[in-house]
Design a protein around this motif. Structure first.
Motif, short mmCIF file in Angstrom:
data_model
loop_
_atom_site.label_atom_id
_atom_site.label_comp_id
_atom_site.label_asym_id
_atom_site.label_seq_id
_atom_site.Cartn_x
_atom_site.Cartn_y
_atom_site.Cartn_z
N ALA A 108 0.83 -1.21 0.00
CA ALA A 108 0.00 0.00 0.00
C ALA A 108 0.86 1.25 0.00
N GLU A 109 1.99 1.21 0.70
CA GLU A 109 2.92 2.35 0.65
C GLU A 109 3.33 2.62 -0.80
N TYR A 110 3.64 1.56 -1.50
CA TYR A 110 4.12 1.68 -2.87
C TYR A 110 3.01 2.17 -3.80
N ALA A 111 1.80 1.61 -3.63
CA ALA A 111 0.71 1.92 -4.55
C ALA A 111 0.01 3.24 -4.23
N ILE A 112 0.01 3.64 -2.95
CA ILE A 112 -0.78 4.80 -2.53
C ILE A 112 0.10 5.99 -2.16
N ALA A 274 -8.95 0.33 0.62
CA ALA A 274 -9.67 1.46 1.21
C ALA A 274 -8.80 2.17 2.23
N MET A 275 -9.08 3.45 2.43
CA MET A 275 -8.49 4.15 3.57
C MET A 275 -9.57 4.28 4.64
N VAL A 276 -9.15 4.15 5.90
CA VAL A 276 -10.10 4.16 7.01
C VAL A 276 -9.63 5.17 8.05
N TRP A 277 -10.62 5.78 8.74
CA TRP A 277 -10.28 6.76 9.77
C TRP A 277 -11.39 6.79 10.81
N HIS A 278 -11.07 7.37 11.96
CA HIS A 278 -12.03 7.43 13.06
C HIS A 278 -12.95 8.64 12.89
N GLU A 279 -14.15 8.52 13.44
CA GLU A 279 -15.12 9.61 13.36
C GLU A 279 -14.57 10.91 13.94
N ARG A 280 -13.71 10.82 14.97
CA ARG A 280 -13.21 12.03 15.62
C ARG A 280 -12.38 12.90 14.67
N MET A 281 -11.83 12.30 13.60
CA MET A 281 -11.02 13.06 12.65
C MET A 281 -11.78 13.43 11.38
N HIS A 282 -13.04 13.04 11.30
CA HIS A 282 -13.75 13.16 10.02
C HIS A 282 -13.86 14.61 9.55
N LEU A 283 -14.11 15.55 10.46
CA LEU A 283 -14.31 16.95 10.08
C LEU A 283 -13.06 17.80 10.24
N ASP A 284 -11.97 17.21 10.67
CA ASP A 284 -10.74 17.98 10.84
C ASP A 284 -10.24 18.48 9.48
N PRO A 285 -10.03 19.79 9.31
CA PRO A 285 -9.67 20.31 7.98
C PRO A 285 -8.37 19.72 7.43
N ALA A 286 -7.35 19.56 8.27
CA ALA A 286 -6.09 19.01 7.79
C ALA A 286 -6.26 17.56 7.36
N HIS A 287 -6.98 16.79 8.15
CA HIS A 287 -7.20 15.38 7.83
C HIS A 287 -8.00 15.25 6.54
N ARG A 288 -9.03 16.08 6.40
CA ARG A 288 -9.85 16.04 5.19
C ARG A 288 -9.02 16.40 3.96
N TRP A 289 -8.14 17.38 4.10
CA TRP A 289 -7.27 17.78 2.98
C TRP A 289 -6.37 16.61 2.57
N LEU A 290 -5.79 15.93 3.55
CA LEU A 290 -4.91 14.80 3.25
C LEU A 290 -5.68 13.70 2.53
N ARG A 291 -6.88 13.38 2.99
CA ARG A 291 -7.67 12.34 2.34
C ARG A 291 -7.95 12.69 0.88
N GLU A 292 -8.26 13.95 0.64
CA GLU A 292 -8.55 14.37 -0.73
C GLU A 292 -7.30 14.29 -1.60
N GLN A 293 -6.16 14.64 -1.05
CA GLN A 293 -4.91 14.55 -1.83
C GLN A 293 -4.62 13.12 -2.23
N ILE A 294 -4.83 12.19 -1.32
CA ILE A 294 -4.57 10.78 -1.62
C ILE A 294 -5.53 10.27 -2.69
N ALA A 295 -6.81 10.54 -2.51
CA ALA A 295 -7.81 10.03 -3.45
C ALA A 295 -7.62 10.63 -4.84
N ALA A 296 -7.15 11.86 -4.93
CA ALA A 296 -7.04 12.54 -6.21
C ALA A 296 -5.92 11.98 -7.07
N ARG A 297 -5.00 11.23 -6.49
CA ARG A 297 -3.82 10.77 -7.23
C ARG A 297 -3.82 9.27 -7.45
N LEU A 298 -4.97 8.65 -7.31
CA LEU A 298 -5.06 7.20 -7.55
C LEU A 298 -6.01 6.90 -8.71
#
Length: 298
Positions: A108-112, A274-298
Motif C-alpha cells: 500500500a505504501e508503494y501503490a498509494i 480502502a483508507m479508514v479513519w475514526h469519526e473524531r477526525m472526520h471533520l478535521d480540515p487538515a485530515h480532510r485535505w490529506l484524504r482528498e490529496q490521496i484520493a485525487a492521485r489514484l
C-alpha cells in the motif's frame, strides 16, 4: 463546575450588557430582547450571585461593588467563549506544521503513498509523516486512541465502526523473471501448480493464501517454497531466481524491468483497497485535505 451547571450561560450575556449600558431598556435593545425579559433575567442573576448587582440611580442603574468586580473577568470569559465558538479556520497546507500518522502495508505504501508524496511535499512543505506497519486487528484501537490518523487496508478487512473510502480495485497477477523457462506463455493449470511460489505472509511464517483455497476447491495444490513478511522484496527475489509469485498488479507498475506477468489460470477474487479513519477526525480540515490529496492521485 457545579456553579456552571446551575447557571444559564445566556445570563452572562445579559449581565455584561447591563453592566455596559447600566440601563434595562438599552441592555434589552443591545440583546434584541424585550425589556420585561431582561428584567426577569436580572432577577435570576441577583439570585445566582446573591447580590443586587445593579441598583436604581439618578441616571440609570448603579453597579454594586460585586458587579464592578465581575466586569473584567466576565468580559474575558465571554471573549474566550467567542474564540471557542468561531468557525474552524480553513486549512492552509503551505503554512501548516502538521504531523500525519499513517498505517499501511508495504504494498500500500508503494501503490498509494508513493504517487502522492511529491505533491504533498510541494504543497505542505512544513508537514511531516510517519508510516506505521498496518495491523488490521489493531487498527481500530490505534485510530481511536490517536496512535494513527489514517489506515489503509483491504475493504473486507476494514474494522467495523470506522469511516472508510474505497480507493481502487486491485487484482493479483502471476509474476516471474522475464526469461523464466516455464513462463514464456500463459501457463496451464498443471504448469501453474508445478511452479515454485513465494507467498507474502504479513503475520509472518504463513504458507497459505486465497490462492491455495481456490486450488483445493479444484482438487489441486501448488508448491510454496518461500514465505516472506513484505511485498517489496519479492520482485527482487523473482528477478534472481526461478521462483514466481502472485502479486498485486499495482505493485508491479514500476517494478524491475526483468519481470513479466500473466493472468493466472485460476480465478482469484479482486479486492478493494480502502483508507479508514475514526469519526473524531472526520471533520478535521487538515485530515480532510490529506484524504482528498490521496484520493485525487489514484
Amino acid at each position: 463546575m457545579d456553579n456552571l451547571r446551575k447557571l444559564d450561560l445566556n445570563l452572562l450575556l445579559t449581565l455584561n450588557a447591563l453592566l455596559i449600558e447600566r440601563n434595562v431598556t438599552r441592555a434589552a435593545a443591545r440583546l434584541h430582547l424585550s425589556q420585561p425579559s431582561v428584567s426577569v433575567q436580572l432577577g435570576k442573576l441577583r439570585v445566582a450571585f446573591e447580590d443586587p448587582l445593579l441598583l436604581p440611580g439618578p441616571r440609570g442603574m448603579l453597579p454594586t461593588a460585586r458587579a464592578l468586580a465581575l466586569l473584567a473577568p466576565l468580559q474575558a470569559v465571554l471573549a474566550q467563549l467567542e474564540q471557542v465558538l468561531l468557525p474552524v479556520a480553513a486549512f492552509d497546507p503551505a503554512q501548516a506544521q502538521v504531523e500525519w500518522k499513517l498505517a499501511a502495508a508495504d504494498a500500500a505504501e508503494y501503490a498509494i503513498l508513493l504517487p502522492m508524496l511529491p505533491a504533498l511535499r510541494a504543497q505542505a512543505p512544513l508537514s511531516r509523516m510517519a508510516v506505521h506497519e498496518a495491523v488490521p486487528a489493531r487498527m481500530a484501537q490505534q485510530l481511536e486512541n490517536g496512535q494513527i490518523d489514517l489506515g489503509f487496508v483491504a475493504q473486507e478487512e476494514a474494522p467495523a465502526g470506522l469511516r472508510h473510502r474505497p480507493l481502487f480495485r486491485e487484482h493479483y497477477v502471476l509474476a516471474g523473471r522475464h526469461d523464466h523457462p516455464l513462463l514464456q506463455s500463459p501457463p496451464s493449470l498443471d504448469q501453474f501448480c508445478a511452479l515454485e511460489f513465494i507467498v507474502v505472509s504479513t503475520n509472518g511464517g504463513g504458507y497459505r493464501t486465497a490462492v491455495d483455497t481456490t486450488l483445493e476447491q479444484l482438487g489441486r495444490q501448488r508448491k510454496v517454497v518461500l514465505s516472506v513478511p513484505h511485498f517489496l522484496i519479492v520482485p527482487h527475489l523473482l528477478a534472481a531466481s526461478d521462483m514466481v509469485a502472485m502479486l498485486p498488479s499495482r505493485l508491479l507498475k514500476n517494478a524491475l524491468g526483468g519481470l513479466r506477468t500473466w493472468e493466472p489460470p485460476v480465478s482469484i477474487p479482486d479486492y478493494d483497497m480502502a483508507m479508514v479513519w475514526h469519526e473524531r477526525m472526520h471533520l478535521d480540515p487538515a485530515h480532510r485535505w490529506l484524504r482528498e490529496q490521496i484520493a485525487a492521485r489514484l
